[in-house]
Design a protein around this motif. Structure first.
Motif, PDB file in Angstrom:
ATOM      1  N   GLY A  66      79.706 149.614  47.083  1.00 11.71           N
ATOM      2  CA  GLY A  66      80.715 150.415  46.389  1.00 11.71           C
ATOM      3  C   GLY A  66      80.108 151.227  45.261  1.00 11.71           C
ATOM      4  O   GLY A  66      80.464 152.392  45.044  1.00 11.71           O
ATOM      5  N   LYS A  67      79.167 150.620  44.552  1.00 15.06           N
ATOM      6  CA  LYS A  67      78.484 151.317  43.459  1.00 15.06           C
ATOM      7  C   LYS A  67      77.698 152.518  43.985  1.00 15.06           C
ATOM      8  O   LYS A  67      77.722 153.603  43.377  1.00 15.06           O
ATOM      9  CB  LYS A  67      77.534 150.351  42.744  1.00 15.06           C
ATOM     10  N   VAL A  68      77.015 152.332  45.106  1.00 20.59           N
ATOM     11  CA  VAL A  68      76.247 153.428  45.711  1.00 20.59           C
ATOM     12  C   VAL A  68      77.177 154.566  46.120  1.00 20.59           C
ATOM     13  O   VAL A  68      76.902 155.749  45.849  1.00 20.59           O
ATOM     14  CB  VAL A  68      75.457 152.919  46.939  1.00 20.59           C
ATOM     15  N   ILE A  69      78.293 154.208  46.755  1.00 17.04           N
ATOM     16  CA  ILE A  69      79.223 155.227  47.251  1.00 17.04           C
ATOM     17  C   ILE A  69      79.831 156.019  46.094  1.00 17.04           C
ATOM     18  O   ILE A  69      79.886 157.258  46.121  1.00 17.04           O
ATOM     19  CB  ILE A  69      80.338 154.572  48.089  1.00 17.04           C
ATOM     20  N   ILE A  70      80.295 155.322  45.052  1.00 21.16           N
ATOM     21  CA  ILE A  70      80.940 156.018  43.933  1.00 21.16           C
ATOM     22  C   ILE A  70      79.924 156.848  43.166  1.00 21.16           C
ATOM     23  O   ILE A  70      80.227 157.945  42.674  1.00 21.16           O
ATOM     24  CB  ILE A  70      81.658 155.010  42.998  1.00 21.16           C
ATOM     25  N   ARG A  71      78.684 156.360  43.077  1.00 17.22           N
ATOM     26  CA  ARG A  71      77.627 157.130  42.400  1.00 17.22           C
ATOM     27  C   ARG A  71      77.375 158.441  43.136  1.00 17.22           C
ATOM     28  O   ARG A  71      77.300 159.511  42.520  1.00 17.22           O
ATOM     29  CB  ARG A  71      76.355 156.287  42.318  1.00 17.22           C
ATOM     30  N   ARG A  72      77.252 158.374  44.448  1.00 15.09           N
ATOM     31  CA  ARG A  72      76.979 159.577  45.229  1.00 15.09           C
ATOM     32  C   ARG A  72      78.145 160.560  45.148  1.00 15.09           C
ATOM     33  O   ARG A  72      77.929 161.774  45.045  1.00 15.09           O
ATOM     34  CB  ARG A  72      76.678 159.198  46.681  1.00 15.09           C
ATOM     35  N   HIS A  73      79.352 160.027  45.194  1.00 14.24           N
ATOM     36  CA  HIS A  73      80.521 160.910  45.115  1.00 14.24           C
ATOM     37  C   HIS A  73      80.553 161.655  43.783  1.00 14.24           C
ATOM     38  O   HIS A  73      80.753 162.876  43.743  1.00 14.24           O
ATOM     39  CB  HIS A  73      81.801 160.087  45.278  1.00 14.24           C
ATOM     40  N   ARG A  74      80.324 160.950  42.699  1.00 13.50           N
ATOM     41  CA  ARG A  74      80.427 161.582  41.378  1.00 13.50           C
ATOM     42  C   ARG A  74      79.235 162.479  41.074  1.00 13.50           C
ATOM     43  O   ARG A  74      79.391 163.496  40.385  1.00 13.50           O
ATOM     44  CB  ARG A  74      80.645 160.501  40.311  1.00 13.50           C
ATOM     45  N   LEU A  75      78.070 162.136  41.597  1.00 13.39           N
ATOM     46  CA  LEU A  75      76.932 163.053  41.474  1.00 13.39           C
ATOM     47  C   LEU A  75      77.229 164.345  42.242  1.00 13.39           C
ATOM     48  O   LEU A  75      76.911 165.443  41.772  1.00 13.39           O
ATOM     49  CB  LEU A  75      75.656 162.414  42.022  1.00 13.39           C
ATOM     50  N   ALA A  76      77.841 164.195  43.414  1.00 12.36           N
ATOM     51  CA  ALA A  76      78.204 165.373  44.215  1.00 12.36           C
ATOM     52  C   ALA A  76      79.204 166.241  43.460  1.00 12.36           C
ATOM     53  O   ALA A  76      79.132 167.476  43.512  1.00 12.36           O
ATOM     54  CB  ALA A  76      78.774 164.940  45.561  1.00 12.36           C
ATOM     55  N   GLU A  77      80.136 165.617  42.742  1.00 14.72           N
ATOM     56  CA  GLU A  77      81.104 166.384  41.957  1.00 14.72           C
ATOM     57  C   GLU A  77      80.397 167.207  40.871  1.00 14.72           C
ATOM     58  O   GLU A  77      80.727 168.376  40.648  1.00 14.72           O
ATOM     59  CB  GLU A  77      82.126 165.443  41.319  1.00 14.72           C
ATOM     60  N   VAL A  78      79.424 166.590  40.201  1.00 11.88           N
ATOM     61  CA  VAL A  78      78.666 167.319  39.172  1.00 11.88           C
ATOM     62  C   VAL A  78      77.899 168.466  39.809  1.00 11.88           C
ATOM     63  O   VAL A  78      77.878 169.591  39.295  1.00 11.88           O
ATOM     64  CB  VAL A  78      77.702 166.374  38.423  1.00 11.88           C
ATOM     65  N   LEU A  79      77.264 168.190  40.951  1.00 14.10           N
ATOM     66  CA  LEU A  79      76.464 169.211  41.632  1.00 14.10           C
ATOM     67  C   LEU A  79      77.309 170.409  42.048  1.00 14.10           C
ATOM     68  O   LEU A  79      76.952 171.553  41.771  1.00 14.10           O
ATOM     69  CB  LEU A  79      75.786 168.600  42.866  1.00 14.10           C
ATOM     70  N   VAL A  80      78.429 170.156  42.709  1.00 10.41           N
ATOM     71  CA  VAL A  80      79.207 171.269  43.255  1.00 10.41           C
ATOM     72  C   VAL A  80      79.915 172.085  42.169  1.00 10.41           C
ATOM     73  O   VAL A  80      80.185 173.266  42.359  1.00 10.41           O
ATOM     74  CB  VAL A  80      80.234 170.793  44.309  1.00 10.41           C
ATOM     75  N   THR A  81      80.187 171.465  41.024  1.00 14.36           N
ATOM     76  CA  THR A  81      80.862 172.217  39.955  1.00 14.36           C
ATOM     77  C   THR A  81      79.874 172.907  39.019  1.00 14.36           C
ATOM     78  O   THR A  81      80.094 174.054  38.620  1.00 14.36           O
ATOM     79  CB  THR A  81      81.785 171.300  39.129  1.00 14.36           C
TER      80      THR A  81
END
Length: 220
Positions: A66-81
């Motif tokens: 779960g930690k890996v998944i949420i980390r990747r999701h939130r890093l992706a949010e930073v990247l795309v914005t």
């Protein structure tokens, strides 16, 4: 390996837990998909969660994933914005698609490029990774032409830019497609690569148009 739907449920369990909630209703409220009881049971069989009546809790392994998944999701949010300048209302949708295909080495490189962000655009915490703890400032993995690799070096194909469509179809027929990991076997007298129990000699002009994410050097 869990499918994308089960990963979405784990992500929702993490988000609900951040709000100090663990009920099934809270998890459904925070999940991007409508999931079934059988999918929860699948997570239980995979030893990812513990089901106790209306409560859902992580196992140790489930929490790690779960930690890996949420980390990747939130890093992706930073990247795309911040880098790709995607509109904020599209941020979550794109990040959801991005997180499931993000490889570990790519994740660390993105985190390093972004300066190890601690929060996503919504202000939610981004769990730290190994690169954060090591305070990495340099991205070791790079995308480069396959022809630039030395014998023993390895890379994952990111894209192919063939000189002609016929070359592209030929490469695909050999199994050389994005996502495949190749190792350079030798560069002379012919340029040869190994992948998935196959050894293949490539025309140097074709090798120049195969771009890989350099992952390691196997020979010293």
């Amino acid at each position: 390996m869990l499918n994308e739907r089960l990963e979405e449920i784990l992500e929702a369990i993490w988000v609900a837990r951040e709000k100090k909630q663990s009920s099934l209703a809270a998890i459904r409220e925070n999940c991007a998909i409508q999931f079934s009881g059988s999918e929860l049971k699948a997570l239980e069989r995979n030893k990812m969660v513990l089901l106790n009546g209306d409560e859902v809790h992580f196992t140790h392994e489930g929490e790690k994933l779960g930690k890996v998944i949420i980390r990747r999701h939130r890093l992706a949010e930073v990247l795309v914005t911040s880098i790709l300048k995607v509109k904020k209302h599209k941020m979550h949708e794109i990040a959801c698609e991005f997180e499931h295909s993000l490889q570990a080495e790519v994740e660390e490189s993105i985190c390093t490029l972004l300066g190890h962000p601690e929060v996503c655009p919504d202000g939610k915490s981004i769990p730290p990774g190994v690169c954060c703890k090591n305070n990495s400032t340099r991205v070791e993995n790079t995308v480069t032409s396959l022809i630039e690799l030395s014998p023993g070096e390895q890379g994952r194909i990111t894209y192919v830019k063939p000189g002609s469509h016929s070359n592209l179809h030929q490469l695909l027929s050999f199994g050389l497609s994005p996502g495949v990991t190749v190792t350079v076997h030798r560069t002379s007298p012919a340029f040869c690569v190994k992948f998935e129990n196959t050894e293949l000699a490539l025309d140097p002009e074709i090798a120049k148009n195969i771009f890989v994410w350099k992952t390691s050097c196997l020979l010293k």
